[in-house]
Design an enzyme around this catalytic site. Structure first.
Site, short mmCIF file in Angstrom:
data_model
loop_
_atom_site.label_atom_id
_atom_site.label_comp_id
_atom_site.label_asym_id
_atom_site.label_seq_id
_atom_site.Cartn_x
_atom_site.Cartn_y
_atom_site.Cartn_z
N LYS A 55 -1.47 8.46 -12.25
CA LYS A 55 -0.30 7.71 -12.73
C LYS A 55 -0.31 6.35 -12.05
O LYS A 55 0.10 6.21 -10.90
CB LYS A 55 0.97 8.48 -12.38
CG LYS A 55 2.12 8.32 -13.33
CD LYS A 55 2.64 6.90 -13.48
CE LYS A 55 3.55 6.47 -12.37
NZ LYS A 55 3.93 5.05 -12.43
N GLU A 64 0.47 8.20 1.54
CA GLU A 64 -0.04 6.97 2.14
C GLU A 64 1.04 5.92 1.90
O GLU A 64 1.18 5.41 0.79
CB GLU A 64 -1.34 6.54 1.44
CG GLU A 64 -2.48 7.51 1.60
CD GLU A 64 -3.16 7.43 2.95
OE1 GLU A 64 -2.89 6.47 3.71
OE2 GLU A 64 -3.96 8.31 3.26
N CYS A 97 -1.12 -2.61 2.56
CA CYS A 97 -0.38 -1.76 3.49
C CYS A 97 -0.88 -1.93 4.92
O CYS A 97 -0.12 -1.80 5.87
CB CYS A 97 -0.51 -0.31 3.06
SG CYS A 97 -2.23 0.18 2.84
N GLU A 104 8.88 -3.92 6.05
CA GLU A 104 7.64 -4.32 5.37
C GLU A 104 7.97 -5.36 4.28
O GLU A 104 8.69 -5.06 3.34
CB GLU A 104 6.98 -3.10 4.73
CG GLU A 104 5.61 -3.40 4.15
CD GLU A 104 5.02 -2.21 3.39
OE1 GLU A 104 5.76 -1.51 2.69
OE2 GLU A 104 3.80 -2.02 3.50
P1 NAD Z 1 6.35 2.39 -5.16
O1 NAD Z 1 6.69 3.44 -4.17
O2 NAD Z 1 7.43 1.63 -5.78
O3 NAD Z 1 5.52 3.00 -6.39
C1 NAD Z 1 4.32 3.72 -6.21
C2 NAD Z 1 4.08 4.58 -7.43
O4 NAD Z 1 5.09 5.58 -7.53
C3 NAD Z 1 4.11 3.83 -8.75
O5 NAD Z 1 3.11 4.35 -9.60
C4 NAD Z 1 5.50 4.15 -9.27
O6 NAD Z 1 5.63 4.01 -10.68
C5 NAD Z 1 5.65 5.60 -8.86
N1 NAD Z 1 7.03 6.09 -8.78
C6 NAD Z 1 8.18 5.39 -8.83
N2 NAD Z 1 9.24 6.23 -8.69
C7 NAD Z 1 8.73 7.47 -8.56
C8 NAD Z 1 9.33 8.76 -8.36
N3 NAD Z 1 10.63 8.93 -8.26
N4 NAD Z 1 8.50 9.82 -8.22
C9 NAD Z 1 7.14 9.67 -8.28
N5 NAD Z 1 6.55 8.47 -8.48
C10 NAD Z 1 7.33 7.39 -8.61
O7 NAD Z 1 5.31 1.47 -4.40
P2 NAD Z 1 4.75 0.09 -4.88
O8 NAD Z 1 5.85 -0.91 -4.78
O9 NAD Z 1 4.04 0.28 -6.17
O10 NAD Z 1 3.64 -0.21 -3.77
C11 NAD Z 1 3.88 -0.88 -2.59
C12 NAD Z 1 3.95 0.10 -1.43
O11 NAD Z 1 2.76 0.87 -1.38
C13 NAD Z 1 4.04 -0.61 -0.09
O12 NAD Z 1 5.02 0.02 0.68
C14 NAD Z 1 2.67 -0.39 0.52
O13 NAD Z 1 2.63 -0.42 1.91
C15 NAD Z 1 2.32 0.95 -0.02
N6 NAD Z 1 0.87 1.18 0.03
C16 NAD Z 1 0.37 2.05 0.98
C17 NAD Z 1 -1.00 2.27 1.08
C18 NAD Z 1 -1.57 3.21 2.10
O14 NAD Z 1 -2.74 3.57 1.99
N7 NAD Z 1 -0.82 3.62 3.11
C19 NAD Z 1 -1.87 1.60 0.22
C20 NAD Z 1 -1.34 0.73 -0.71
C21 NAD Z 1 0.05 0.53 -0.80
#
Ligand code: NAD
Length: 485
Positions: A177, A251, A285, A381
């Protein structure tokens, strides 16, 4: 595989392109212009049901393959990614915004990731446990079943593969997804996988926003969830997975400390930290968010990192500048709001802070000095090109500042003294610590967070643990010895 602004992307379920059940489409846009690129199907919970069913139906066939055969298929994915690397890189740049050079690097990194796990496919061994002469006890490692891969928008190409590769070699099938603002790379990958001989249903892609994400993480037919994204969404994923007792790998975010000791090589520290915070416009991240710098070199560090920031070129990713735009409008507003917060909190805005005139979501590389660790810009962040520079007096104070935070993804230390560097590395609370560099570590290095930065590890051989569960087999070997008298 050409992209035009009027192309419509459908879901990828059971080896076929499929309309969403509502027939509805969403739009993804070019972050460099804000203009639409393409439409993609808006999956609902009903579409997630179909994708999970396809993945379940494919399980027996996939698991019946010899481990080495699964490895060959995954090696084929590495080859397919390499053969189509330029196309994939251009799609990533168009949809995500990053400079072409870094998208090309991402495509090569993804190919190497598939290659790495392809080689592990026939080495997923169990162990034997000493049980005495009348028993035999051993473990085997079994796949969970259907693996959900929920991924964010900052590195959509790599993240579509980082969990998929180990999941597949371990014998799981996958539903991916992607994030709503970057759906294209996962859809293109799924088609490549299909062409490369992945059996139908083994990899499926459902596109859309929170609805399909939530439906996937709470689905009865999903056996393990790998989520990469923000802390609040990670918490929601964990809650919904709790209802079905489904294991989660999380993650999550980082707000990572980079400690610069007085004896550091300042050239090395400045370049590493600048690359660490400004790469991908700070949307990483593992970024070097908080430079914690000894007061004896503080002014010089700030001066040099400001010079670095001011020398950077900004522009659309396809022109291959040093830094591209932020990924979407809402995030761009969030980053600009954080810059206002920093000024209101009393930090000194040394450089940057402004959006670029004209179209697209560009924000200048920004450096704040005179930051104290309790400010919001030091604790939260930002996920943008915003470096906060915090002074310290002695090493224990640096460690206190580094660890006074809820997150713990990465950290770093710059020092020419081996004892100082290694003691400090050990004392930073983080899943990965870089010494005299940033973004270090080979492909086989495990990656993941402590505290609120997550649960579990991706990459490396440890990354396989999210996709394999252990079964213990206990055998009774007692025999009725024949009476030899
Ligand atoms: P997000 O949490 O908004 O979304 C991540 C994913 O979850 C998307 O595909 C989104 O559509 C989906 N999603 C949204 N609501 C959901 C729900 N209720 N249940 C399940 N899935 C849902 O994150 P983002 O804004 O897309 O990404 C940025 C974040 O990702 C930052 O905090 C960053 O640090 C983190 N990140 C972490 C890593 C790591 O390896 N630790 C790597 C990349 C990004």
């Amino acid at each position: 595989m050409s992209i035009t602004t009027d192309e419509r992307y459908r879901l990828f379920i059971g080896g076929e392109r499929a309309e969403a059940s509502t027939g509805e489409y969403l739009t993804t846009e070019d972050p460099a212009t804000g203009e639409p690129i393409a439409q993609y199907a808006a999956a609902t919970a009903a579409d997630v049901d179909r994708a999970v069913e396809a993945a379940r139906d494919a399980l027996n066939g996939w698991q019946a393959k010899q481990p080495g055969e699964r490895g060959e298929v995954v090696q084929g994915l590495a080859d397919a990614v390499r053969d189509n690397a330029e196309e994939l890189a251009r799609i990533e740049t168009l949809d995500q915004g990053k400079p072409l050079t870094s998208s090309r690097r991402a495509a090569e990194g993804l190919a190497r990731c598939f290659e790495y796990y392809a080689g592990a496919a026939d080495k997923l061994e169990g162990k034997s446990i000493p049980a005495g002469e009348d028993a035999l006890d051993f473990t085997i490692r079994e796949p969970y079943g259907v693996s959900a891969q929920i991924i964010p928008w900052n590195a959509p190409l790599n993240l579509a593969g980082h969990g998929t590769a180990p999941a597949l070699v371990a014998g799981n099938t996958v539903v991916i997804k992607p994030a709503p603002t970057t759906p294209l790379s996962a859809l293109h990958l799924a088609e490549l996988f299909d062409e490369a001989g992945v059996p139908p249903g083994v990899v499926n892609v459902v596109t859309g926003g929170a609805e399909p994400g939530a439906a996937l993480s709470g689905h009865e037919g999903v056996d393990t969830v790998s989520f990469t994204g923000s802390v609040p969404t990670g918490q929601a994923v964990m809650e919904s997975a709790a209802k079905t007792i489904t294991p989660v790998t999380l993650e999550l975010g980082g707000k990572n400390p980079a400690i610069v000791m007085p004896d550091a090589d300042l050239d090395e520290a400045v370049s590493s930290i600048a690359i660490g915070i400004f790469s991908n416009a700070g949307q990483i991240c593992a970024a070097a968010d908080r430079a914690i710098v000894h007061e004896s070199v503080y002014d010089e560090f700030v001066e040099r990192v400001v010079e670095w920031a001011e020398s950077m070129t900004l522009g659309p990713g396809e022109e291959d500048p040093d830094m591209g735009p932020l990924n979407h409008a809402e995030h761009y507003e969030t980053v600009l709001d954080y810059i206002d917060v920093g000024v209101e909190e009393g930090a000194t805005l040394e450089t940057g802070g402004d959006p670029l005139d004209g179209e697209g979501y560009f924000v200048e590389p920004t450096v704040f000095s005179d930051v104290s660790n309790d400010m919001r810009i030091a604790q939260e962040e930002i996920f943008g090109p915003v470096l906060t520079v915090i002074p310290f007096g002695d090493r224990s104070e640096a460690i206190d500042i580094a660890n006074d935070i809820e997150l713990g993804l990465t950290g770093g230390v710059f020092s020419r003294d081996i004892k100082t560097a290694l003691r400090t590395a050990r004392e930073i609370d983080a899943g990965s610590v870089y010494v005299n560099q940033w973004f270090g570590g080979p492909l086989g290095a495990p990656f993941g967070g402590v505290n609120k930065s997550g649960i579990g590890r991706q990459m490396g051989l440890e990354g396989l643990d999210s996709y394999l569960q252990t079964k213990n087999i206990a055998v009774d070997l007692t025999m009725d010895e024949p009476d030899e008298s």
